[in-house]
Design a protein around this motif. Structure first.
Motif, PDB file in Angstrom:
ATOM      1  N   ASP A   1       9.538   2.026   3.053  1.00  0.00           N
ATOM      2  CA  ASP A   1       8.832   2.545   1.843  1.00  0.00           C
ATOM      3  C   ASP A   1       6.899   2.338   1.775  1.00  0.00           C
ATOM      4  OD1 ASP A   1      10.954   3.432   0.006  1.00  0.00           O
ATOM      5  OD2 ASP A   1      10.692   1.790  -0.657  1.00  0.00           O
TER       6      ASP A   1
ATOM      7  N   ARG B   1       6.484   4.547   5.081  1.00  0.00           N
ATOM      8  CA  ARG B   1       5.674   6.007   5.210  1.00  0.00           C
ATOM      9  C   ARG B   1       4.862   6.681   3.868  1.00  0.00           C
ATOM     10  NH1 ARG B   1       9.097  10.128   5.857  1.00  0.00           N
ATOM     11  NH2 ARG B   1       7.879  12.014   5.027  1.00  0.00           N
TER      12      ARG B   1
ATOM     13  N   ALA C   1       8.522   7.199  -2.219  1.00  0.00           N
ATOM     14  CA  ALA C   1      10.195   7.108  -2.113  1.00  0.00           C
ATOM     15  C   ALA C   1      10.805   7.447  -3.236  1.00  0.00           C
ATOM     16  CB  ALA C   1      11.138   4.980  -1.970  1.00  0.00           C
TER      17      ALA C   1
ATOM     18  N   ALA D   1      12.800   7.508   4.617  1.00  0.00           N
ATOM     19  CA  ALA D   1      11.197   6.809   5.038  1.00  0.00           C
ATOM     20  C   ALA D   1      10.687   7.987   6.437  1.00  0.00           C
ATOM     21  CB  ALA D   1      11.209   5.265   5.002  1.00  0.00           C
TER      22      ALA D   1
END
Length: 181
Positions: A158, A161, A169, A31
């Motif tokens: 996840d 990000r 991901a 991430a």
């Protein structure tokens, strides 16, 4: 993000537990791929969580639990006065320095778990108000707790990000493996 965890050698429960923990660590590391310090410190949602802060937290928590299992004090003692620093990089802390620290912690975790005589061995929980009095937990419990803690925050990572730049991901796994995303 789930990636494939290879099957352990028959009867290697420690190896299986450590592999699942390593898989979840990888989700948090991925991430952070390609981000600036500013992006890693940003909080793109209503939550106070940032990717840099999550990294610091999981490294600190893992180190603290291994220390407790060894019946040593954690490297960083947290209480109400400094708890807020657990989820934010402070001073000269950087993503790079925290990743390096976490790598050391991970090696210590692996060495310790592989060295204990049995996963059934126990250690006392600290005398803290949030733990049951006189409670003992096993090394197996410790491994499962670290997997749960890291996986929970890998899921947070996840979402953070993807909120930052749209990288999912799946994109990050491809990037880590050198494939076009």
């Amino acid at each position: 993000m789930v990636t494939h965890v290879r099957a352990e050698e028959q009867g290697d429960e420690r190896g299986a537990l450590l592999s699942f923990l390593a898989e979840q660590r990888g989700g948090i590391r991925r991430a952070l791929l390609g981000l600036t310090e500013e992006q890693a410190a940003s909080r793109p949602s209503a939550s106070e969580l940032s990717l840099g802060g999550l990294l610091k937290h999981v490294a600190e928590v893992e180190q603290g639990w291994i220390a407790r299992a060894k019946q040593e004090p954690p490297a960083v003692r947290r209480d109400e006065s400094n708890w807020h620093e657990c989820f934010v990089l402070t001073g000269d802390e950087t993503v790079e320095s925290q990743l390096a620290y976490w790598e050391e912690v991970a090696a210590e975790t692996e060495a310790f778990i592989r060295s204990v005589p049995s996963l059934d061995d126990t250690f006392p929980l600290p005398d803290e108000p949030w733990f049951p009095a006189a409670e003992r937990v096993s090394m197996r419990w410790l491994c499962l707790h670290l997997i749960r803690e890291t996986a929970r925050h890998a899921g947070h990572a996840d979402i953070i990000r993807e909120s930052l730049d749209g990288a999912s991901a799946w994109d990050l796994v491809a990037k880590e493996q050198g494939a076009p995303a």
